[in-house]
Write a protein that holds these residues in place. Structure first.
Motif, short mmCIF file in Angstrom:
data_model
loop_
_atom_site.label_atom_id
_atom_site.label_comp_id
_atom_site.label_asym_id
_atom_site.label_seq_id
_atom_site.Cartn_x
_atom_site.Cartn_y
_atom_site.Cartn_z
N HIS A 173 15.03 14.05 -19.48
CA HIS A 173 13.85 14.80 -19.90
C HIS A 173 12.87 13.88 -20.62
N ALA A 174 13.38 12.97 -21.43
CA ALA A 174 12.50 12.04 -22.15
C ALA A 174 11.86 11.04 -21.21
N ASN A 175 12.60 10.55 -20.21
CA ASN A 175 12.02 9.64 -19.22
C ASN A 175 10.79 10.28 -18.59
N LEU A 176 10.95 11.50 -18.11
CA LEU A 176 9.88 12.19 -17.40
C LEU A 176 8.71 12.52 -18.32
N ARG A 177 9.02 13.01 -19.51
CA ARG A 177 7.95 13.44 -20.42
C ARG A 177 7.12 12.26 -20.92
N THR A 178 7.80 11.23 -21.42
CA THR A 178 7.07 10.10 -22.01
C THR A 178 6.24 9.36 -20.97
N ASN A 179 6.77 9.23 -19.75
CA ASN A 179 6.01 8.52 -18.73
C ASN A 179 4.76 9.31 -18.32
N ALA A 180 4.90 10.62 -18.20
CA ALA A 180 3.75 11.45 -17.85
C ALA A 180 2.69 11.41 -18.95
N GLU A 181 3.12 11.48 -20.20
CA GLU A 181 2.18 11.41 -21.31
C GLU A 181 1.44 10.08 -21.32
N THR A 182 2.18 9.01 -21.06
CA THR A 182 1.58 7.67 -21.03
C THR A 182 0.54 7.56 -19.91
N CYS A 184 -1.13 10.00 -18.38
CA CYS A 184 -2.30 10.84 -18.67
C CYS A 184 -3.28 10.12 -19.58
N ALA A 185 -2.75 9.45 -20.59
CA ALA A 185 -3.61 8.73 -21.53
C ALA A 185 -4.19 7.47 -20.88
N TYR A 186 -3.37 6.71 -20.18
CA TYR A 186 -3.81 5.42 -19.63
C TYR A 186 -4.84 5.61 -18.51
N TRP A 187 -4.67 6.67 -17.72
CA TRP A 187 -5.59 6.93 -16.63
C TRP A 187 -6.71 7.89 -17.03
N GLY A 188 -6.78 8.23 -18.32
CA GLY A 188 -7.86 9.03 -18.84
C GLY A 188 -7.98 10.41 -18.21
N TRP A 189 -6.84 11.10 -18.08
CA TRP A 189 -6.86 12.42 -17.43
C TRP A 189 -7.80 13.36 -18.16
N ARG A 190 -8.71 13.99 -17.45
CA ARG A 190 -9.74 14.83 -18.06
C ARG A 190 -9.47 16.31 -17.81
N ASP A 191 -10.06 17.13 -18.66
CA ASP A 191 -9.89 18.57 -18.53
C ASP A 191 -10.51 19.10 -17.24
N ASP A 192 -11.49 18.37 -16.69
CA ASP A 192 -12.13 18.83 -15.46
C ASP A 192 -11.63 18.12 -14.21
N ASP A 193 -10.52 17.37 -14.35
CA ASP A 193 -9.97 16.69 -13.18
C ASP A 193 -9.36 17.69 -12.20
N VAL A 194 -9.50 17.36 -10.92
CA VAL A 194 -8.85 18.12 -9.85
C VAL A 194 -8.11 17.09 -8.99
N LEU A 195 -6.80 17.23 -8.90
CA LEU A 195 -5.96 16.28 -8.17
C LEU A 195 -5.85 16.69 -6.71
N LEU A 196 -6.18 15.75 -5.82
CA LEU A 196 -5.97 15.96 -4.39
C LEU A 196 -4.58 15.45 -4.05
N GLY A 319 -1.28 -4.97 -12.40
CA GLY A 319 -1.79 -4.75 -13.74
C GLY A 319 -0.84 -5.12 -14.86
N PHE A 320 -1.01 -4.41 -15.98
CA PHE A 320 -0.32 -4.73 -17.22
C PHE A 320 0.78 -3.72 -17.52
N SER A 321 1.70 -4.10 -18.39
CA SER A 321 2.72 -3.15 -18.84
C SER A 321 2.04 -1.93 -19.45
N LEU A 322 2.54 -0.76 -19.11
CA LEU A 322 2.02 0.46 -19.72
C LEU A 322 2.41 0.49 -21.20
N PRO A 323 1.64 1.17 -22.03
CA PRO A 323 1.95 1.25 -23.46
C PRO A 323 3.38 1.71 -23.71
N GLY A 324 4.08 0.99 -24.59
CA GLY A 324 5.46 1.33 -24.94
C GLY A 324 6.50 0.75 -24.00
#
Length: 499
Positions: A173-182, A184-196, A319-324
């Motif tokens: 659960h931590a693997n999945l949660r922390t990676n998704a949170e990272t 979202c932040a690194y790719w600047g996920w926005r409230d108005d984003d629509v994923l294709l 690219g670079f190592s993701l944060p953490g």
């Protein structure tokens, strides 16, 4: 904390926002409020089926909203979601049933269920019998979400190397949660984003990387059953993010109507699961004015590195190592090599899996004493920390973003009458990145048509050779090991004109 608790809170807040939007005529969108209700019902059906926390639920179904609901219901009940490729045949499925020992197998069709395996089976689609939808409709909603610790297994994702059997990577659960949170932040996920969304969801990329980003932010997903160029180009105008494999981009670029105007509403194109050709990167930028963001991950670690959202995205690098997350380029002993030198890519961080299912010895082999995971990929790192992948230390073939395990294919090829031995390699393919080629030592010529007939129904189509070569003998080193690098170089242009 159970990952679903995080999703649940977001879904409640998002309420009427479309969660899974359909492009199929007559098929309604699924709102986040609808998703909450559907997950509670499916979780109730799992409970009635006797599925408890820690039980594996093996899933082989087509991409559809009901499959997403089933995944979320597994999280909610604490069950271990175990997706497998929809292309696997019944003999292939038998291995996963034996290894995972699931409490429940949800299949798209009863035809994919080995007759000699004793397991509770439900079918998801009307064409396959549709028993699971009826179970869900009759179930009482399950309100309570199972308590799970960070280190508890949420998913079991099978991955193939080049030797031995398929391995189940235990993702927590931590693997999945922390990676998704990272992400979202690194790719600047926005409230108005629509994923294709045109990726399969039996794969880490489509299920955990793509959907989790949207689910953590409660944003809409345009949920396509498959990748279709016409549909993608038509729908780009109402989306902002596309995640794909290199094949997506080569097929889009083959269309004259894919241009800057078609991409006017898009803010981000992401590529992964296989190396992105530098030519594709350059042509894409010339055509659209946008640069694809390439990143690097694997089933065992989810995402490790990424080109930046803001800043230079360099072709041929990941690219670079993701944060953490820590990444190093090391020698065979795990010691860092000088900057710019080729070595093995090793990673450490909260994204790295718990280990291989019921394979403690294999798990121990793949981890250094200081906690770094040995990815098996070869790469370099520059002074700034930017990583480039230069090859694989293993002979894994990645075709269209899917892993092909050569030994599995070779074992079946060797059964063809007259074949003395075989070697399966991957060579460059203009559409799939790599295509499978079979090199056969045979008493008489073997054609591709013969190989196709032999493998039909025994092996998923993407694993089957696109070309066959017959030779007198395979090249070997002094120790007798087949020199696959030599074969790859010899036949590297064999599929260059393939479409």
């Amino acid at each position: 904390m159970n990952l679903y608790e995080h999703f649940e809170a977001v879904f409640r807040a998002a309420g009427p926002v479309p969660a899974l939007m359909s492009v199929s005529e007559g098929e309604a969108d699924v709102r986040y409020a609808d998703l909450l209700v559907a997950v509670d019902k499916a979780a109730g059906a799992l409970a009635v089926a006797g599925v408890a926390a820690g039980d594996r639920v093996l899933v082989q179904v087509d991409k559809m909203p009901a499959a997403v609901v089933l995944y979320l219901a597994c999280l909610k009940t604490g069950a271990i979601y175990t997706p497998i490729n929809t292309a696997y045949t019944a003999p292939e499925v038998a291995y996963f049933l034996d290894d995972a020992e699931p409490g429940l197998f949800v299949a798209g069709s009863i035809d994919r269920v080995p007759a000699d395996r004793a397991v509770r089976v439900e079918t998801l689609t009307p064409s396959g019998g549709g028993s699971w939808p009826r179970r869900v409709a009759d179930a009482q909603p399950l309100a309570e979400t199972a308590a799970r610790a960070d280190d508890d297994i949420a998913a079991l994702v099978y991955t193939s190397g080049t030797t031995g059997r398929s391995k189940g990577a235990m993702l927590t659960h931590a693997n999945l949660r922390t990676n998704a949170e990272t992400l979202c932040a690194y790719w600047g996920w926005r409230d108005d984003d629509v994923l294709l969304h045109a990726l399969p969801i039996f794969h880490v990329h489509g299920l955990f990387v793509a959907l989790h980003c949207a689910f953590l932010k409660g944003t809409p997903v345009l949920f396509l059953p498959t990748f279709d160029v016409d549909t993608i180009i038509r729908e780009l105008g109402r989306c902002t993010v596309l995640m794909g494999v290199p094949t997506f981009y080569t097929r889009l670029l083959a269309r004259a109507d894919f241009d800057a105007e078609a991409c006017r509403n898009m803010r981000l194109f992401i590529s992964g699961s296989a190396p992105l050709n530098e030519q594709t990167f350059g042509t894409f930028e010339t055509r659209t004015g946008m640069r694809i963001l390439e990143r690097y991950g694997m089933s065992e670690t989810l995402m490790n590195t990424s080109n930046p959202l803001d800043g230079e995205r360099v072709a041929g690098t990941v690219g670079f190592s993701l944060p953490g997350i820590e990444t190093r380029i090391a020698d065979d002993a795990g010691m860092p090599v000088p900057t710019g030198k080729v070595g093995g890519i090793e990673v450490r961080g909260p994204n790295v899996f718990k280990g291989y299912w019921r394979m403690p010895d294999k798990t121990a082999e793949e981890f250094r004493d200081d906690g770094y995971f040995i990815t098996g990929d070869l790469g370099t790192m520059d002074d700034a920390g930017r990583v480039a992948i230069v090859g694989r230390s293993k002979d894994l073939v990645i075709s269209g973003g899917y892993n092909v395990y050569p030994k599995e294919v070779e074992a079946l090829l060797d059964d063809i009458p007259g074949v003395v031995e075989s070697a399966v390699i991957g060579v460059p393919h203009p559409d799939f990145g790599e295509g499978v080629v079979a090199v056969l030592v045979s008493a008489e010529a073997v054609t591709l048509a013969q190989v196709d007939r032999h493998l039909a129904g025994r092996l998923a189509r993407y694993k089957q050779p696109k070309q066959v070569v017959c030779v007198d003998e395979l090249p070997r080193n002094a120790m007798g090991k087949v020199q696959k690098a030599t074969l790859r170089e010899t036949y590297r242009a064999l599929l260059s004109d393939s479409g």
